[in-house]
Design a protein around this motif. Structure first.
Motif, PDB file in Angstrom:
ATOM      1  N   GLU A  26       4.329  23.095   5.459  1.00 25.53           N
ATOM      2  CA  GLU A  26       3.400  22.977   6.581  1.00 25.53           C
ATOM      3  C   GLU A  26       2.856  21.572   6.793  1.00 25.53           C
ATOM      4  N   ASP A  27       3.020  20.668   5.824  1.00 25.77           N
ATOM      5  CA  ASP A  27       2.320  19.385   5.927  1.00 25.77           C
ATOM      6  C   ASP A  27       3.251  18.214   6.173  1.00 25.77           C
ATOM      7  N   GLY A  28       4.284  18.422   6.987  1.00 26.01           N
ATOM      8  CA  GLY A  28       5.148  17.305   7.361  1.00 26.01           C
ATOM      9  C   GLY A  28       6.428  17.254   6.564  1.00 26.01           C
ATOM     10  N   GLN A  29       7.307  16.368   6.978  1.00 23.89           N
ATOM     11  CA  GLN A  29       8.640  16.317   6.395  1.00 23.89           C
ATOM     12  C   GLN A  29       8.645  15.827   4.950  1.00 23.89           C
ATOM     13  N   MET A  30       9.624  16.301   4.188  1.00 25.12           N
ATOM     14  CA  MET A  30       9.797  15.902   2.789  1.00 25.12           C
ATOM     15  C   MET A  30      10.558  14.574   2.746  1.00 25.12           C
ATOM     16  N   LEU A  31       9.854  13.515   3.139  1.00 22.16           N
ATOM     17  CA  LEU A  31      10.427  12.174   3.199  1.00 22.16           C
ATOM     18  C   LEU A  31       9.402  11.191   2.648  1.00 22.16           C
ATOM     19  N   HIS A  32       9.818  10.406   1.639  1.00 25.47           N
ATOM     20  CA  HIS A  32       8.887   9.516   0.940  1.00 25.47           C
ATOM     21  C   HIS A  32       9.530   8.156   0.735  1.00 25.47           C
ATOM     22  N   ALA A  33       8.849   7.103   1.207  1.00 22.04           N
ATOM     23  CA  ALA A  33       9.326   5.727   1.035  1.00 22.04           C
ATOM     24  C   ALA A  33       8.938   5.279  -0.375  1.00 22.04           C
ATOM     25  N   TYR A  34       9.838   5.485  -1.337  1.00 25.84           N
ATOM     26  CA  TYR A  34       9.451   5.357  -2.734  1.00 25.84           C
ATOM     27  C   TYR A  34       9.666   3.963  -3.326  1.00 25.84           C
ATOM     28  N   LYS A  35      10.481   3.106  -2.667  1.00 28.84           N
ATOM     29  CA  LYS A  35      10.813   1.816  -3.298  1.00 28.84           C
ATOM     30  C   LYS A  35      10.904   0.700  -2.268  1.00 28.84           C
ATOM     31  N   LEU A  36      10.379  -0.475  -2.642  1.00 29.65           N
ATOM     32  CA  LEU A  36      10.466  -1.690  -1.832  1.00 29.65           C
ATOM     33  C   LEU A  36      10.964  -2.828  -2.718  1.00 29.65           C
ATOM     34  N   GLU A  37      11.934  -3.591  -2.205  1.00 27.76           N
ATOM     35  CA  GLU A  37      12.432  -4.770  -2.915  1.00 27.76           C
ATOM     36  C   GLU A  37      12.504  -5.924  -1.920  1.00 27.76           C
ATOM     37  N   VAL A  57       0.841  -1.189   0.000  1.00 26.65           N
ATOM     38  CA  VAL A  57       0.000   0.000   0.000  1.00 26.65           C
ATOM     39  C   VAL A  57       0.877   1.240   0.000  1.00 26.65           C
ATOM     40  N   ASN A  58       0.421   2.276  -0.692  1.00 28.07           N
ATOM     41  CA  ASN A  58       1.108   3.567  -0.718  1.00 28.07           C
ATOM     42  C   ASN A  58       0.425   4.479   0.298  1.00 28.07           C
ATOM     43  N   LYS A  59       0.999   4.583   1.497  1.00 23.12           N
ATOM     44  CA  LYS A  59       0.385   5.360   2.584  1.00 23.12           C
ATOM     45  C   LYS A  59       0.516   6.857   2.319  1.00 23.12           C
ATOM     46  N   PRO A  60      -0.564   7.610   2.430  1.00 26.68           N
ATOM     47  CA  PRO A  60      -0.454   9.058   2.271  1.00 26.68           C
ATOM     48  C   PRO A  60       0.165   9.723   3.495  1.00 26.68           C
ATOM     49  N   LYS A  61       0.747  10.879   3.290  1.00 29.91           N
ATOM     50  CA  LYS A  61       1.268  11.672   4.404  1.00 29.91           C
ATOM     51  C   LYS A  61       0.111  12.074   5.318  1.00 29.91           C
ATOM     52  N   GLY A  62       0.361  12.089   6.625  1.00 29.98           N
ATOM     53  CA  GLY A  62      -0.653  12.525   7.579  1.00 29.98           C
ATOM     54  C   GLY A  62      -1.466  11.411   8.195  1.00 29.98           C
ATOM     55  N   LEU A  63      -1.211  10.161   7.788  1.00 29.32           N
ATOM     56  CA  LEU A  63      -1.976   9.022   8.296  1.00 29.32           C
ATOM     57  C   LEU A  63      -1.099   8.146   9.182  1.00 29.32           C
ATOM     58  N   VAL A  64      -1.533   7.938  10.434  1.00 33.33           N
ATOM     59  CA  VAL A  64      -0.836   7.042  11.352  1.00 33.33           C
ATOM     60  C   VAL A  64      -1.056   5.600  10.890  1.00 33.33           C
ATOM     61  N   VAL A  65      -0.051   4.732  11.049  1.00 34.66           N
ATOM     62  CA  VAL A  65      -0.149   3.369  10.528  1.00 34.66           C
ATOM     63  C   VAL A  65      -1.149   2.529  11.323  1.00 34.66           C
ATOM     64  N   HIS A  66      -1.042   2.518  12.654  1.00 31.48           N
ATOM     65  CA  HIS A  66      -1.956   1.680  13.440  1.00 31.48           C
ATOM     66  C   HIS A  66      -2.403   2.403  14.702  1.00 31.48           C
ATOM     67  N   PRO A  67      -3.559   2.042  15.255  1.00 29.72           N
ATOM     68  CA  PRO A  67      -4.055   2.695  16.469  1.00 29.72           C
ATOM     69  C   PRO A  67      -3.274   2.265  17.705  1.00 29.72           C
ATOM     70  N   ALA A  68      -3.391   3.064  18.739  1.00 26.78           N
ATOM     71  CA  ALA A  68      -2.797   2.759  20.042  1.00 26.78           C
ATOM     72  C   ALA A  68      -3.649   3.449  21.089  1.00 26.78           C
ATOM     73  N   LYS A  69      -3.398   3.137  22.329  1.00 32.36           N
ATOM     74  CA  LYS A  69      -4.182   3.750  23.406  1.00 32.36           C
ATOM     75  C   LYS A  69      -4.045   5.268  23.399  1.00 32.36           C
ATOM     76  N   SER A  70      -2.919   5.755  22.890  1.00 36.01           N
ATOM     77  CA  SER A  70      -2.684   7.199  22.848  1.00 36.01           C
ATOM     78  C   SER A  70      -3.140   7.823  21.536  1.00 36.01           C
ATOM     79  N   HIS A  71      -3.636   7.001  20.601  1.00 34.08           N
ATOM     80  CA  HIS A  71      -4.095   7.536  19.314  1.00 34.08           C
ATOM     81  C   HIS A  71      -5.385   6.831  18.932  1.00 34.08           C
ATOM     82  N   MET A  72      -6.514   7.540  19.075  1.00 29.90           N
ATOM     83  CA  MET A  72      -7.828   6.936  18.876  1.00 29.90           C
ATOM     84  C   MET A  72      -8.427   7.279  17.508  1.00 29.90           C
ATOM     85  N   GLU A  73      -7.718   8.065  16.707  1.00 30.66           N
ATOM     86  CA  GLU A  73      -8.272   8.518  15.438  1.00 30.66           C
ATOM     87  C   GLU A  73      -8.086   7.454  14.352  1.00 30.66           C
ATOM     88  N   GLU A  74      -8.635   7.749  13.166  1.00 29.55           N
ATOM     89  CA  GLU A  74      -8.541   6.815  12.044  1.00 29.55           C
ATOM     90  C   GLU A  74      -7.084   6.595  11.649  1.00 29.55           C
TER      91      GLU A  74
END
Length: 296
Positions: free
Chosen positions: A257-268, A88-105
């Motif tokens: 303003e929308d987070g760091q300029m870092l992108h996971a562009y390749k997987l092998e 999956v290509n995760k968009p910026k601004g989305l947390v990967v998985h929930p935790a007790k300290s993060h209740m949002e989507e």
């Protein structure tokens, strides 16, 4: 009831110590210490109590709000899918998985909407999740649909047999065209929400190559040899080339303003079941490309 025996360590505050041990926020840990639900040597102490070697920390069972993992349509970009895994290509601004300290989507909520089956080895909060990228980092993630695929992929990740490449826009220019950052990473000694290069940290190695140079910036390709939390962000700050827009490790004020300029562009990686060589690439997000064009 959970008990933790403090092994040999330098003096550290109780609340700081537990941030590394529990899946709870520091503020929640402070509440539990104040309410007497966390004890040291069976005694109520303050959150600033300095732990000593052989102290016994006891965490009483506390009712926590149950996370509701209802499927949510997040219009995820599925790059690849078969009966064993997906990419999956995760968009910026989305947390990967929930935790007790993060209740949002989170990405997990979106995966539950897209998939009928996800591995459950990592527990209720992290179905299918083998590795993570930061909330404000975009890019590719492998997700396991079966436990068999999960176990094999997790082992490959541990053995550094999954190649992960990133694009990062950083401050400054380089005399060299490529390099290796070999520096141990652990908790920041004073700012506990951050990591840092510290002598007693875990082994961490990042390879980088200069792809394009601008007047005051450089576009790098970075490859992880190890997978420490915030590794690329910490390592690039360590060599005085922090990532543009990084709110924790970058220069202030932020240029974006929308987070760091870092992108996971390749997987092998090798497919865990078919053993086929798999390679996936995801183009830079539009906001990243637009900023590069502005620099050009």
């Amino acid at each position: 009831m959970e008990q933790i025996k403090v092994e040999k360590l330098e003096a550290i505050r109780l609340d700081h110590f537990l941030v590394d041990k529990l899946d709870l926020s520091r503020s929640r840990i402070s509440q539990l210490i104040k309410s007497g639900d966390i004890l040291v040597n069976d005694q109520v102490v303050k959150q600033g109590y300095m732990l000593k070697t052989n102290d016994i920390v006891t965490i009483k069972p506390v009712e926590t709000k149950t996370l509701d993992l209802k499927p949510v349509d997040l219009n995820l970009e599925i790059v690849y899918e078969d009966e064993h895994l997906l990419v999956v290509n995760k968009p910026k601004g989305l947390v990967v998985h929930p935790a007790k300290s993060h209740m949002e989507e989170t990405l997990v909520h979106g995966l539950l909407h897209e998939m009928d089956e996800l591995s459950d080895i990592n527990g209720y909060f992290r179905p299918g999740i083998i590795h993570r990228i930061d909330k404000d980092t975009s890019g590719l993630l492998i997700v396991a649909k079966t436990n068999e695929a999960h176990q094999i992929l997790a082992s490959k990740l541990k053995d550094h047999d999954i190649n992960r490449s990133y694009m990062a826009l950083v401050y400054g220019t380089f005399e060299e065209s490529k390099g290796i950052i070999n520096a141990p990473i652990g908790r920041h000694p004073k700012q506990r929400i951050k990591n840092a290069v510290v002598k007693e940290g875990k082994h961490a190695v990042t390879h980088f190559e200069v792809i394009e140079t601008f007047k005051d910036f450089s576009l790098l390709k970075c490859e992880l040899e190890t997978g420490r939390t915030h590794q690329i962000r910490v390592h690039l700050q360590f060599i005085n080339h922090p990532i543009v827009g990084d709110p924790l490790y970058g220069f202030k004020p932020l240029l974006v303003e929308d987070g760091q300029m870092l992108h996971a562009y390749k997987l092998e990686f090798e497919h865990p079941i078919t053993k086929k060589a798999m390679t996936f690439e995801a183009p830079l997000p539009d906001s990243f490309k637009a900023y590069l064009e502005k620099l050009r």
